[in-house]
Enzyme design. Structure first.
Site, PDB file in Angstrom:
ATOM      1  N   LYS A 220       0.843  -1.200   0.000  1.00  0.00           N
ATOM      2  CA  LYS A 220       0.000   0.000   0.000  1.00  0.00           C
ATOM      3  C   LYS A 220       0.880   1.252   0.000  1.00  0.00           C
ATOM      4  O   LYS A 220       0.666   2.183  -0.763  1.00  0.00           O
ATOM      5  CB  LYS A 220      -0.926  -0.021   1.231  1.00  0.00           C
ATOM      6  CG  LYS A 220      -1.832   1.180   1.292  1.00  0.00           C
ATOM      7  CD  LYS A 220      -2.778   1.156   2.455  1.00  0.00           C
ATOM      8  CE  LYS A 220      -3.507   2.510   2.477  1.00  0.00           C
ATOM      9  NZ  LYS A 220      -4.352   2.684   3.635  1.00  0.00           N
TER      10      LYS A 220
ATOM     11  N   GLU B  75      -4.621  -5.866  14.937  1.00  0.00           N
ATOM     12  CA  GLU B  75      -4.053  -4.604  14.445  1.00  0.00           C
ATOM     13  C   GLU B  75      -5.142  -3.522  14.432  1.00  0.00           C
ATOM     14  O   GLU B  75      -4.859  -2.336  14.508  1.00  0.00           O
ATOM     15  CB  GLU B  75      -3.439  -4.781  13.044  1.00  0.00           C
ATOM     16  CG  GLU B  75      -2.377  -3.726  12.749  1.00  0.00           C
ATOM     17  CD  GLU B  75      -1.649  -3.916  11.424  1.00  0.00           C
ATOM     18  OE1 GLU B  75      -2.303  -3.837  10.379  1.00  0.00           O
ATOM     19  OE2 GLU B  75      -0.420  -4.128  11.434  1.00  0.00           O
TER      20      GLU B  75
HETATM   21  O1  F6P Z   1       3.493  -2.426   9.635  1.00  0.00           O
HETATM   22  C1  F6P Z   1       2.143  -2.703   9.563  1.00  0.00           C
HETATM   23  C2  F6P Z   1       1.620  -2.542   8.164  1.00  0.00           C
HETATM   24  O2  F6P Z   1       1.559  -1.199   7.830  1.00  0.00           O
HETATM   25  C3  F6P Z   1       0.275  -3.217   8.001  1.00  0.00           C
HETATM   26  O3  F6P Z   1      -0.773  -2.446   8.454  1.00  0.00           O
HETATM   27  C4  F6P Z   1       0.262  -3.469   6.531  1.00  0.00           C
HETATM   28  O4  F6P Z   1      -0.711  -4.405   6.158  1.00  0.00           O
HETATM   29  C5  F6P Z   1       1.672  -3.957   6.318  1.00  0.00           C
HETATM   30  O5  F6P Z   1       2.448  -3.193   7.216  1.00  0.00           O
HETATM   31  C6  F6P Z   1       2.202  -3.810   4.919  1.00  0.00           C
HETATM   32  O6  F6P Z   1       2.196  -2.477   4.534  1.00  0.00           O
HETATM   33  P1  F6P Z   1       2.296  -2.077   2.988  1.00  0.00           P
HETATM   34  O7  F6P Z   1       1.136  -2.670   2.294  1.00  0.00           O
HETATM   35  O8  F6P Z   1       2.302  -0.587   2.973  1.00  0.00           O
HETATM   36  O9  F6P Z   1       3.590  -2.649   2.476  1.00  0.00           O
END
Ligand code: F6P
Length: 534
Positions: free
Chosen positions: A201, A346
């Site tokens: 994300k 979470e």
């Molecule tokens: O560190 C926690 C977190 O931000 C989760 O909420 C999320 O699902 C995971 O890391 C991966 O984040 P990203 O999709 O931004 O790589």
């Protein structure tokens, strides 16, 4: 710890049920099983083996009302701000609506654009228009992501493989920064015909970006001149993916207001979409949408998501149960407990209210679990006779997707037996009778069971993308409903930040160019580093 006064009547009604005991509650009401069971979206929810009563439901509904449950639900589903610290809505329900209509038109358009891009890419892939750099069809997908960017697709792939659906290609999901997770996946993939999905994300997560770098080197070593042509980015930060060198047409963006642990409804599920087809993904969305309708339209006392949340609140705050266990009596759902663990802990593992006040209630229970019957031979001892109270959840499909009905009958008999045994228990007198000894004989006492242990059973007619979608949406809304009862924001995750910052600070003390630990570190960390450093 003092729960909110508005919950007093509710918690006291739950304590009364516990004191009466489940056996007595059933004995007192011949209709208890049907009174507290619900058919929703084709799934059967049996809450009758929880410490629930008409009185507790009425008091629970009143409590939910004082916490503005209906208004918060409306706020969530219409796309209002429910994530106060990040000033965002949480639009995962709209992601699966057949016709999403949020108050914010731009957001609705963003959802439609994300959907069109995913469907378009999947169709291009299915028709063979999108091929590997040497022109051959792809044979493998290597999905790199972590947390919400991996747990969903990983769980879906395992579940779908046993639904009788034929995978169109071989998919691997790698999350951990530990190369021990990546290397076996690389061994199983063919560089020239592997589509690499970078799902993040934020598009900054160190685990995913480090794995991406290693995968790129692996492709280059195989003679692939431009590995990024074989990469798809799935992200809410398309600018970062573009800057990373992913061609624009290969970036599947999803809205920022879809939380990572709620992103299974987006292109984060790309490996599932490509391996099992768009129709399966659309059925998953449709199942979730059916649960959304139930959540949106049902009163608290008939709303399975709200009832489950009320009971979570009560077990933690009236009866001191600070964990809850889920056992899927379905090997295909082996990864569901890990998925739920992130979704629930979470989201609701928080210590302050929406207004930033310290919480005086227990928030998320620690969520754990496994698969039945394996877990029976490992952890059920604790559930039956341990000194902790663990509300337990059983999930099973009435019909298997294989022809071995003898196995399935045994699986289900175990599932039903466990919840019945947790409730019934066995007195030392009963144990003694079986053994032919006195009730105070240590063996009779050891073989007695306290019983009165709560459980929920959720039955699916069969495990399909539709029923799985409905099941997952149930858990999402339950988490939201619990957050409303607690008065907290379930959509941020500030608690993961401190450790990430400290890991960054420690990088210099590890690896080939490590420097000696200095006095700024705590003594324990210094000692650990001295052991690790060569
Ligand atoms: O560190 C926690 C977190 O931000 C989760 O909420 C999320 O699902 C995971 O890391 C991966 O984040 P990203 O999709 O931004 O790589």
């Amino acid at each position: 710890m003092m729960p909110a006064p508005t919950s007093d009547a509710f918690l006291s009604a739950i304590r009364d049920c516990y004191t009466s005991g489940l056996n007595a509650l059933f004995a007192a009401s011949p209709t208890r099983a049907s009174d507290f069971s619900f058919d929703v979206a084709g799934l059967y929810f049996d809450f009758s083996k929880l410490h629930i009563s008409e009185e507790s439901m009425a008091a629970g509904a009143a409590f939910a009302e004082t916490m503005d449950f209906a208004a918060w639900r409306e706020q969530l589903l219409s796309g209002g701000i429910v994530n106060q610290t990040e000033n965002r809505p949480a639009i995962h329900s709209a992601m699966r609506a057949a016709h999403p209509t949020l108050a914010d038109r731009a957001l609705t358009n963003e959802i439609l654009a994300a959907r069109t891009a995913l469907d378009g890419f999947a169709q291009q892939f299915e028709t063979g228009e999108f091929t590997s750099s040497n022109g051959a069809p792809y044979t493998h997908i290597l999905h790199l992501g972590i947390g919400g960017s991996a747990l969903g697709p990983d769980m879906l792939l395992k579940a779908a493989a046993g639904m009788g659906l034929k995978p169109m290609l071989e998919a691997h999901v790698v999350a951990n920064i530990d190369a021990a997770a990546l290397l076996p996946a690389l061994d199983a993939c063919v560089p020239e015909t592997t589509l690499v999905v970078l799902a993040s994300k934020s598009f900054t997560t160190v685990e995913t970006m480090t794995n991406a770098k290693t995968v790129q080197a692996w492709m280059q070593q195989a003679g692939i001149a431009n590995p990024r042509a074989q990469m798809i980015a799935v992200t809410a930060a398309p600018d970062k993916a573009l800057a990373y060198g992913i061609p624009e047409a290969q970036i599947l963006a999803f809205p920022e207001s879809v939380g990572g642990r709620y992103s299974i409804w987006s292109a984060v599920s790309l490996p599932f979409v490509l391996a099992f087809g768009l129709a399966a993904f659309h059925a998953l969305l449709a199942g979730a949408a059916a649960m959304d309708t139930h959540f949106a339209e049902s009163r608290v006392d008939g709303n399975v998501c709200a009832i489950a949340a009320l009971m979570d609140y009560a077990y933690a705050n009236a009866l001191g149960a600070d964990s809850r266990a889920t056992f899927a009596y379905d090997d295909r759902l082996g990864l569901l407990p890990s998925y739920l663990q992130q979704l629930e802990t979470e989201s609701n593992g928080k210590h302050v209210s929406r207004e930033g006040e310290p919480l005086d209630v227990v928030s998320s229970p620690a969520v754990w679990g496994g698969v039945g019957t394996d877990a029976q031979h490992a952890v059920f001892q604790l559930l039956h006779q341990g000194r902790v109270l663990v509300p337990t959840e059983f999930i099973a499909a009435a019909q298997p997707a294989h022809p071995h009905h003898d196995h399935h009958a045994l699986l289900l008999s175990n599932c039903l037996a466990q919840s019945a045994a947790l409730m019934a228990g066995r007195t030392p007198q009963e144990a003694a009778k079986k053994l032919g000894c006195a009730p105070d004989d240590p063996l009779a006492v050891a073989k007695s069971f306290p019983g009165n242990r709560p459980s929920t059973t959720i039955l699916l007619p069969e495990l399909t993308p539709f029923t799985l979608g409905a099941l997952l949406a149930f858990y999402e809304h339950r988490v939201f409903a619990l957050s409303v009862l607690l008065g907290i924001n379930p959509f941020d995750q500030m608690g993961v930040e401190l450790g990430k910052e400290m890991a960054k600070q420690l990088e210099g003390y590890l690896g080939p160019d490590a420097v000696a630990p200095d006095a700024g570190l705590d003594a324990s960390t210094r000692a650990l580093l001295r052991f690790i450093q060569p």
